[in-house]
Design an enzyme around this catalytic site. Sequence first.
Site, PDB file in Angstrom:
ATOM      1  N   ARG A  44      22.321  69.355  71.222  1.00  0.00           N
ATOM      2  CA  ARG A  44      22.147  70.811  71.127  1.00  0.00           C
ATOM      3  C   ARG A  44      23.369  71.450  70.507  1.00  0.00           C
ATOM      4  NH1 ARG A  44      20.732  72.663  77.073  1.00  0.00           N
ATOM      5  NH2 ARG A  44      22.343  71.094  77.451  1.00  0.00           N
ATOM      6  N   LYS A 103      13.025  56.477  80.023  1.00  0.00           N
ATOM      7  CA  LYS A 103      12.119  56.636  81.168  1.00  0.00           C
ATOM      8  C   LYS A 103      12.560  57.811  82.032  1.00  0.00           C
ATOM      9  CE  LYS A 103      15.094  55.528  84.290  1.00  0.00           C
ATOM     10  NZ  LYS A 103      15.472  56.472  85.348  1.00  0.00           N
ATOM     11  N   ASP A 185      13.257  59.225  88.930  1.00  0.00           N
ATOM     12  CA  ASP A 185      14.371  58.449  88.401  1.00  0.00           C
ATOM     13  C   ASP A 185      14.201  56.950  88.620  1.00  0.00           C
ATOM     14  OD1 ASP A 185      17.002  58.444  87.123  1.00  0.00           O
ATOM     15  OD2 ASP A 185      17.709  57.702  89.051  1.00  0.00           O
TER      16      ASP A 185
END
Length: 337
Positions: A44, A103, A185
Amino acid sequence: MAVLPRRAVMLGVGILGAGGIAERAMVEPARGVDGVGVVAIGARDPERARAFADRLDLPAWGDYDAVLADPRVDLVYLALPPVVHAEWATRALAAGKHVLCEKPLSANGTTAAAIADAADAAGRRAFVGFHYRLHGFIAGLLDTIGSGVLGEVKLVEIDFSIPHFVVQPGNIRLDGDLAGGAVMDVGCYAVDLMRAAWGELEVVSATAQISDADPRIDLQTDAELRLPGGIPALLRASFLGDDAGAMWVRVDGSAASLWATSVIVPQWGATLTVTSTDGSVLRSVAADPDENSYARQLEHLVTVLGDGSPSILDARRGVGTMRVVDEIYRAAGLQPR
């Protein structure tokens, strides 16, 4: 964004996200895999990307859009919070890139399906980074489960608990706005593994220990599931593990029991032991510490993108894992991310 001659690689990788996982899961292993090269990094804040590129000697840097526009990039690796995976995966696919999502695949089953749909529409491929599945140790684990040596499976237990001191305040895994939580997670690994070994799962019940700072976040979730054939399975996903943590799987059968450790990251000393009901050891295996699951993942992607063969990491399969994650959260009284 700097423009340099295209490197002689079969698969040029552009990374979105300049965090630690990008270095560990992509930059470092790519240096040891033939045919793969990280050609661009985006963040960003482009200055953060430049610092990352300078430190790791990467050829180009910029913001996210610059990476998507780079003609050297064949595959975009999303090292971003799962809540933004759908947006950036869709944009990358529309730009003609393949996509590997760190993931879990996305924030929930609905947005995960949107990624798979976008890949189909673009004629490109999207994958989820369950790197552990490509390690030889996990292939052996799944082969053992399917071999019949355990007899009739009676119970499956999985505990994936991160040591309590790892996930501290300020960590993105504790941020509900970023689709954090223990099941997101580490629980997603357990769901993926059970689906690989036995097939589709039914969620029976779940309970969650909630963060005081953010009631959307599960610090620990215990779920009861049912595998095909009515086999009970118990899953714990936690940020509250003891000092050593846990990454173990136990499968109890009528003829023998299986115990496997370090399943999420086999190169960290994974072991597998099969013990008969009379106590004799039928099999004892240790993972090769020099085999890196992230490198195996990259080798796999080079192959399947080269020949068009199916992949165990395909996003369409990953949608099913996210839908089970959603159901675990609902059973625990929480909303899907």
